[in-house]
Motif scaffolding. Structure first.
Motif, mmCIF file in Angstrom:
data_model
loop_
_atom_site.group_PDB
_atom_site.id
_atom_site.type_symbol
_atom_site.label_atom_id
_atom_site.label_comp_id
_atom_site.label_asym_id
_atom_site.label_seq_id
_atom_site.Cartn_x
_atom_site.Cartn_y
_atom_site.Cartn_z
ATOM 1 N N ILE A 196 17.974 27.904 0.393
ATOM 2 C CA ILE A 196 18.908 27.543 1.457
ATOM 3 C C ILE A 196 19.956 28.618 1.727
ATOM 4 N N HIS A 197 20.191 28.803 3.019
ATOM 5 C CA HIS A 197 21.369 29.552 3.457
ATOM 6 C C HIS A 197 22.480 28.522 3.502
ATOM 7 N N ALA A 198 23.342 28.552 2.481
ATOM 8 C CA ALA A 198 24.288 27.465 2.269
ATOM 9 C C ALA A 198 25.683 27.808 2.795
ATOM 10 N N GLU A 199 25.873 27.606 4.085
ATOM 11 C CA GLU A 199 27.219 27.598 4.676
ATOM 12 C C GLU A 199 27.205 26.410 5.636
ATOM 13 N N ASP A 200 28.130 25.488 5.452
ATOM 14 C CA ASP A 200 28.141 24.254 6.246
ATOM 15 C C ASP A 200 28.496 24.548 7.712
ATOM 16 N N GLN A 201 27.644 24.099 8.631
ATOM 17 C CA GLN A 201 27.793 24.470 10.032
ATOM 18 C C GLN A 201 29.087 23.914 10.653
ATOM 19 N N ALA A 202 29.410 22.658 10.363
ATOM 20 C CA ALA A 202 30.634 22.072 10.943
ATOM 21 C C ALA A 202 31.862 22.830 10.449
ATOM 22 N N CYS A 203 31.846 23.197 9.186
ATOM 23 C CA CYS A 203 32.950 23.965 8.594
ATOM 24 C C CYS A 203 33.064 25.334 9.262
#
Ligand SMILES: [Zn+2]
Length: 461
Positions: A196-203
């Motif tokens: 996973i590319h783990a950066e939260d989109q809403a954030c």
């Protein structure tokens, strides 16, 4: 010397015994495989007479299994795209690999078109098989509408599935919670590794909205650590619920390292990848290199960098992935909001990591584990990543003595630049072998001889 089907004995090879302690061994290579390893003279291989075997003197260079880079973007889907071709393709990118001592790369699916269907996978695989200088695996991409087909792409040979839960380069984005969870569930059901590319989109969106194009913000403020932490926390929760295998790409913060460390102690299969740029550069580097060092996730604070070194050395980190992501310098010179994210890195992983070991920031044993053993183990590669009898003779001879600056004019990546330009490093590869065949010597790659990797438990070739 070192043609397919030919046998040879490598003498005066230094291998890693433990930490930074080396031992001298001889390695017998027959055809594509390692068929013997022993102390000097122990193998009893004749160097004259009718059964003589050619001798290749390693001249006391360190001999490592060829590196496995589980995270590269070679920009090449197999369908010609002129703009992408200016940055890289399978030929140029894998020449860079063998020149860097890397004998296996895993290509990411955010190409044009993206690798989200069985037919896109086949097109990329057939093209790579004709043009790659090293062995390769391909990631399938998770998309809004392919969770039902993902197992078929893995079955066909994809090395894992990559999911972007925050937008980055390309148009792959899975940010609805139910859909995101469906891929964690599929990982457990079908036994594949979900990277996973783990950066939260809403954030990410919340923070980007704070800035406007009049400011020149630090990338680390626009995409702050908390977005990565949120996404990794969710990934750990889904892994706990479904018991799949989760691979956190380019972990870059203390918060992620702490979450992954505790998930491992719970017994979850959560793996941690670190990139060299997150280990060797910090957020202040953009003061010197501007958008050249803009990448996702961003360069972090000095305290995050310190926490990554701790994770590397305490067993939390599993792999080093270069996240080799070339862009042209012309694109990198654009203003902040228009410059693309990503840095090249395939040719500098080995010298950076070996130099760190020689400087006692880590050990050669750790480098070997993270760059060779673990990627093969986690992704279930058959015959890769070990200096052992029966394994592929993927070998790199490493010069531990010569200190040399990173020289952009000598790089094989088509983008032609490096964020480490001028940095003086040891640990440069002098020869690289792919399945017994010499593929890099005297600064020149030869090939293409690359094949798709085989996974354990399949007959896929
Ligand atoms: Zn990447």
């Amino acid at each position: 010397m070192a043609q397919p089907g030919v046998s040879y004995l490598i003498t005066n090879a230094q291998t890693v015994l433990h930490q930074n302690v080396l031992q001298t061994v001889e390695i017998l290579v027959q055809g594509e495989k390692i068929t013997g390893i022993g102390k000097p003279g122990e193998l009893g291989v004749p160097d004259s007479g009718p059964h003589a075997v050619a001798v290749l003197d390693a001249q006391n260079h360190l001999v490592l299994p060829g590196l496995i880079d589980p995270h590269v973007h070679l920009r090449d889907s197999g369908v010609l795209n002129v703009e992408e071709r200016q940055k890289e393709d399978f030929g140029s990118g894998t020449k860079a690999a063998v020149a860097g001592g890397v004998t296996t790369v895993f290509d990411m699916p955010n190409t044009i078109p993206s690798t989200t269907t069985l037919s896109a996978y086949h097109v990329k695989r057939d093209h790579a098989a004709k043009t790659a200088y090293c062995d390769f695996g391909l990631f399938a991409g998770a998309s809004k509408d392919n969770v039902g087909q993902i197992a078929a792409i893995v079955e066909a040979g994809a090395v894992g599935v990559k999911m972007y839960v925050g937008a980055s380069t390309g148009n792959l984005l899975v940010c609805e919670p139910n859909l995101e969870e469906a891929f964690f569930k599929a990982s457990a059901e079908h036994g594949f590794v979900l990277a996973i590319h783990a950066e939260d989109q809403a954030c990410l969106e919340t923070h980007a909205a704070v800035y406007d194009d009049k400011k020149a913000p630090r990338h680390n403020e626009v995409r702050p650590p908390e977005c990565a932490e949120l996404a990794v926390q969710r990934a750990v929760n889904f892994t706990r619920k479904h018991h799949g295998q989760t691979y956190v790409c380019h972990s870059s913060t203390k918060a992620e390292a702490d979450l992954i460390r505790s998930s491992k102690s719970e017994g979850l299969s959560v793996f941690m990848e670190i990139t060299p740029h997150h280990l060797f550069l910090d957020e202040t580097e953009s003061d010197r290199q501007d958008n050249r060092v803009r990448m996702n996730p961003p360069l972090r604070s000095a305290s995050d960098v310190k926490a990554l070194w701790t994770a590397l050395n305490d067993g939390t980190a599993d792999t080093i992935g270069s996240d080799h992501a070339p862009h042209t310098l012309e694109q990198k010179r654009r203003p902040y909001w228009e410059a693309p994210s990503g840095v090249p890195g395939l040719e500098t992983v080995l010298p950076l990591m070996v130099t760190a070991a020689l400087d006692e920031k880590t050990t050669l044993e750790t480098v070997l584990r993270l760059c060779c053993h673990n990627p093969a183990r986690i992704f279930g590669l058959r015959g890769k990543g070990q200096l052992e009898v029966g394994f592929d003779a993927d070998l790199v001879f490493v010069d531990l003595k010569t200190k040399r600056a990173v020289d952009e004019s000598k790089l094989f990546t088509r983008c032609g630049w490096s964020p480490y330009v001028g940095m003086r490093l040891r640990g440069w590869p002098v020869k690289t072998f792919l399945r017994g065949q010499l593929v890099f010597e005297n600064g020149i790659p030869s090939g293409p001889f690359g094949k798709e990797v085989q996974k354990e438990g399949t007959n896929h070739g």
